[in-house]
Design a protein around this motif. Structure first.
Motif, mmCIF file in Angstrom:
data_model
loop_
_atom_site.group_PDB
_atom_site.id
_atom_site.type_symbol
_atom_site.label_atom_id
_atom_site.label_comp_id
_atom_site.label_asym_id
_atom_site.label_seq_id
_atom_site.Cartn_x
_atom_site.Cartn_y
_atom_site.Cartn_z
ATOM 1 N N PRO A 1 -1.251 5.022 -3.037
ATOM 2 C CA PRO A 1 -1.060 3.773 -2.300
ATOM 3 C C PRO A 1 -1.636 2.582 -3.068
ATOM 4 N N TYR B 1 -4.934 0.700 2.974
ATOM 5 C CA TYR B 1 -4.004 1.824 3.130
ATOM 6 C C TYR B 1 -4.730 3.135 3.376
ATOM 7 N N SER C 1 0.209 10.645 -1.852
ATOM 8 C CA SER C 1 0.388 9.198 -1.907
ATOM 9 C C SER C 1 -0.438 8.589 -3.026
#
Length: 294
Positions: A200, A233, A198
């Motif tokens: 984010p 996040y 990820s």
């Protein structure tokens, strides 16, 4: 007098004037911007610009060039003007629904592909890319390790469609499943993955005010802003990701260059990971956090 009226500016003349103009307007790379947009208009490479320096432009070419320069002069990123960006060996379509892929994110892909190559997989490894945007990470992994089964999510439906188009263009459309989802929300809670990656949103409220205008005013805020301290996040990922990881599966995340200690603390506080470490980018800044599920 007639000659002056019908004077057609050459590549060199326009580049010189445009570079000066974009510098006045605050571009951090005025000459590069001028050249890249010129190549777009003329269909030439940057090397060919120099070998055709004295080539005059037609009035329609000048008009099209001026329009692109006008867009750049008000801060619009070159990638959005062109509608595409380079990432590793890919050319990806981009628009204002997705972040422009950064060189730093290429290292997330390198770590992910290396992890897959070093693994002993009795069945195809399953990879999940959270917040895929243009699809840069998911597509690069699918191309770099074709045996993997890749799923990619994004909270933006428009981003999902764009990423799906980029995957098809790259020849990886059949090997990536795209899902409209805010992180894990729309995923099957019983499905687990060997690798979760990820990039984010991680810009804090304080950092937001210091962003370059071409980032702050044009790129999607929801793909950049990570809450007051930029860690919203990472808090979710540290706690939620283990449920979707196979035993010893890995989580690889891009972070802000000052967030290493804070993200490490979140990972350790969850008590769900082992072998947590921070990796640096090519400039020597903290950029990636890697951890394995216990």
């Amino acid at each position: 007098m007639s000659e002056a009226i019908h004077h057609r500016p050459t590549i060199s003349e326009l580049l010189r004037k445009t570079t000066s103009y974009l510098k006045e307007k605050g571009s951090s790379s005025p000459r590069l911007d001028a050249e890249v947009l010129m190549t777009e208009i003329l269909g030439l490479s940057r090397v060919e610009l120099y070998t055709n320096y004295e080539q005059p432009l037609t009035p329609p070419e000048v008009d099209r060039y001026r329009e692109l320069i006008r867009r750049r002069s008000v801060g619009e990123p070159v990638a959005y003007i062109l509608g595409r960006a380079s990432f590793r060996n890919l050319t990806l379509r981009v628009d204002r629904d997705v972040l422009i892929p950064r060189p730093e994110t290429e290292q997330v892909v390198e770590i992910a592909v290396q992890y897959l190559m070093e693994g002993n997989w009795p069945t195809p490894p399953m990879v999940l890319d959270l917040g895929t945007g243009s699809g840069a990470i998911a597509i690069s992994i699918a191309c770099g390790f074709p045996e993997a089964e890749v799923m990619a999510t994004d909270a933006s439906a428009n981003a999902i469609e764009l990423a799906r188009e980029n995957a098809r263009t790259a020849g990886a459309g059949e090997r990536i499943e795209f899902v409209h989802s805010d992180l894990f929300e729309a995923l099957d809670p019983l499905t687990t993955y060997d690798l979760i990656v990820s990039n984010p949103p991680y810009i804090s409220e304080e950092e937001w005010e210091t962003l370059a205008p071409d980032v702050r005013d044009f790129e999607p805020r929801e793909a950049l802003f990570g809450g007051i301290d930029g860690l919203d996040y990472f808090r979710r990922l540290a706690v939620e990701a283990p449920q979707f990881l196979k035993p010893h599966g890995a989580l690889v995340m891009e972070i802000g260059h000052l967030q290493g200690p804070a993200v490490l603390e979140l990972m350790h506080a969850s008590d769900l990971y082992r072998a947590v470490r921070v990796g640096q980018d090519y400039a020597g800044h903290d950029r990636i956090v890697v951890g394995q599920r216990k």
